[in-house]
Design an enzyme around this catalytic site. Structure first.
Site, mmCIF file in Angstrom:
data_model
loop_
_atom_site.group_PDB
_atom_site.id
_atom_site.type_symbol
_atom_site.label_atom_id
_atom_site.label_comp_id
_atom_site.label_asym_id
_atom_site.label_seq_id
_atom_site.Cartn_x
_atom_site.Cartn_y
_atom_site.Cartn_z
ATOM 1 N N HIS A 15 -22.126 -6.570 10.548
ATOM 2 C CA HIS A 15 -21.637 -5.242 10.937
ATOM 3 C C HIS A 15 -20.454 -4.956 10.034
ATOM 4 O O HIS A 15 -19.409 -5.614 10.151
ATOM 5 C CB HIS A 15 -21.222 -5.198 12.402
ATOM 6 C CG HIS A 15 -20.629 -3.871 12.791
ATOM 7 N ND1 HIS A 15 -21.330 -2.692 12.683
ATOM 8 C CD2 HIS A 15 -19.392 -3.529 13.236
ATOM 9 C CE1 HIS A 15 -20.559 -1.676 13.072
ATOM 10 N NE2 HIS A 15 -19.376 -2.161 13.397
ATOM 11 N N ASP A 17 -17.599 -2.747 8.896
ATOM 12 C CA ASP A 17 -16.615 -1.664 8.987
ATOM 13 C C ASP A 17 -15.947 -1.548 7.625
ATOM 14 O O ASP A 17 -15.248 -2.470 7.187
ATOM 15 C CB ASP A 17 -15.585 -1.977 10.068
ATOM 16 C CG ASP A 17 -16.211 -1.991 11.450
ATOM 17 O OD1 ASP A 17 -16.848 -0.998 11.814
ATOM 18 O OD2 ASP A 17 -16.059 -3.007 12.162
ATOM 19 N N ASP A 127 -22.896 0.606 17.354
ATOM 20 C CA ASP A 127 -21.446 0.586 17.540
ATOM 21 C C ASP A 127 -20.819 1.971 17.594
ATOM 22 O O ASP A 127 -19.603 2.093 17.599
ATOM 23 C CB ASP A 127 -20.790 -0.241 16.428
ATOM 24 C CG ASP A 127 -19.421 -0.756 16.835
ATOM 25 O OD1 ASP A 127 -19.231 -1.100 18.015
ATOM 26 O OD2 ASP A 127 -18.524 -0.818 15.967
ATOM 27 N N HIS A 347 -17.088 5.527 12.021
ATOM 28 C CA HIS A 347 -16.610 5.591 13.410
ATOM 29 C C HIS A 347 -15.183 5.080 13.571
ATOM 30 O O HIS A 347 -14.439 5.586 14.407
ATOM 31 C CB HIS A 347 -17.571 4.853 14.352
ATOM 32 C CG HIS A 347 -17.915 3.458 13.950
ATOM 33 N ND1 HIS A 347 -18.775 3.170 12.921
ATOM 34 C CD2 HIS A 347 -17.519 2.270 14.448
ATOM 35 C CE1 HIS A 347 -18.894 1.862 12.795
ATOM 36 N NE2 HIS A 347 -18.135 1.284 13.694
#
Length: 413
Positions: A15, A17, A127, A347
């Site tokens: 994941h 970010d 997410d 996000h």
């Protein structure tokens, strides 16, 4: 193999970010190291069949800016279905960007992934801080197999199983898999000291995942925030299968999982409808949608609204009108403006929950997008309209007024 045997389909992933608890450039140093390792791992170990790049394609751009010589290797692995990218450009918040921006994000992601060989045909949205009601409609129009969600939906196994039939705002339905309340997309610990972590896997699968799953095929993640794959994962799954006859584990992909579970004829999908923004109601732990991020660093939300609106309702429509009047359509410049804007829609970025340095970088991107959009709009406006006066008076005799919305607007100007 017994027809009743449960099959755990493990997807290896990270994941990613892009910016959050560290700046983009700090994280990119880690990204390059991880991507170097992943490419090397896949080249030397054919048993490591697939790795997911978090449903994004911006990872590829960020990596190739530092390692441009790796482009052909990436294309080879993506074309072969071993590195899985797309359909998103990056994983956005689903409520702060406009509907148009959400669609442009997906269009850009799919276009980028297809340049490298292929795009993943699954709506991967675990997410995001809650899910919008139009997601089934968008996923269906893009021809995606289904959706994977986590945040925004909670419930016990009796209330809410893993397999969901999600109805969108327009009545469109898509098959949807909810990840487990507590664990989401994170590791379950398949490997210990290079071998199968038998007791932990059995305890985790039997006590955590199986109660939620009505299907024969169970989706099991192996990854986490900024994770790098464990090269011993294929060996660990092989060791498990040799010693545990009741549940088979396979290294798989999200697309393969949907192909398998959609072929289960007697499976009943639990209905859900519309927006999914449950803030953390469950019987075991807490899975939040971080509602406070809708108003944190409000200046970012205000600037996003201004720039987004200007690109959508002024720069692009006026550029189209200039093109219809014989001018050149500034596609490359508008595409660049959109790219700067979309980079801010991740996000953790647009939600204002990152480091101060991260949000200062966002202000720069907003400024670049706005400068391009306003300059293009001003140039295009001079060429648009095609209104000519037959008067010999050199003073202007007419004013052109443009409607930037895709429908007629009555009233005085």
């Amino acid at each position: 193999m017994s027809e009743n045997k449960r099959i755990g389909m493990v997807y290896s992933h990270t994941h990613w970010d892009r910016e959050w608890r560290a700046t983009f450039q700090e994280y990119r140093i880690g990204l390059v190291k991880r991507m170097d390792f992943i490419i090397d791992l896949m080249n030397r170990n054919p048993d490591f069949t697939a790795f997911h790049l978090d449903g994004q394609t911006i990872i590829l751009e960020d990596y190739l800016e530092i390692r441009p010589e790796k482009e052909q290797e990436l294309k080879k692995l993506i074309s072969a279905g071993r590195l899985i990218a797309g359909p998103w450009y990056l994983l956005p918040d689903m409520f702060l960007p406009s509907g148009e921006a959400i669609v442009r994000n997906l269009q850009r992601g799919i276009r980028t992934a297809e340049k490298f060989g292929r795009t993943m045909e699954v709506m991967y949205i675990p997410d995001m801080f809650g899910q919008m009601s139009q997601t089934p409609q968008i996923a269906s129009l893009l021809g995606l197999k289904g959706a994977i969600i986590w945040r925004g939906i909670n419930g016990s196994p009796e209330e809410l199983p893993a397999e969901l039939d999600w109805e969108g705002a327009d009545g469109t339905h898509i098959p949807t898999i909810r990840l487990h309340n507590d664990y989401g997309y994170t590791y379950i610990g398949y490997v210990k000291d290079g071998h199968a972590n038998i007791e932990h896997i059995r305890d985790h699968i039997l006590k955590t995942h199986l109660p939620y799953c009505r299907a024969k095929h169970i989706l099991l993640p192996d990854g986490g925030d900024h994770a790098c794959p464990d090269e011993n994962l294929p060996l660990a799954l092989k060791e498990w299968n040799e010693s545990q006859p009741d549940i088979e584990l396979r290294l798989s992909t999200l697309e393969e999982f949907f192909d398998a579970v959609l072929n289960e004829k007697d499976l009943k999908w639990h209905p859900i409808k519309g927006e999914q923004r449950m803030p953390g109601k469950n019987f075991e732990g807490w899975q939040a949608i971080l509602t406070g991020t809708l108003s944190s660093r409000i200046y970012l939300k205000q600037k996003n609204y201004e720039v987004q609106k200007y690109i959508e309702r002024v720069a692009e429509p006026v550029s189209v009108m200039a093109w219809l009047s014989g001018g050149e359509y500034p596609a490359a410049f508008l595409d660049k403006a959109w790219q700067y804007l979309l980079m801010n829609h991740a996000h953790d970025s647009i939600c204002g929950c990152s480091l101060d340095e991260v949000h200062r970088d966002m202000e720069y991107r907003f400024a670049q997008a706005e400068q391009i959009a306003k300059t293009i709009a001003a140039i295009s406006a001079r060429h648009a309209g095609g209104v000519k006066s037959e008067s010999r008076d050199p003073a202007p005799k007419s004013v052109s007024v443009f409607n930037g919305l895709p429908y007629p607007r009555p009233g005085e100007v």
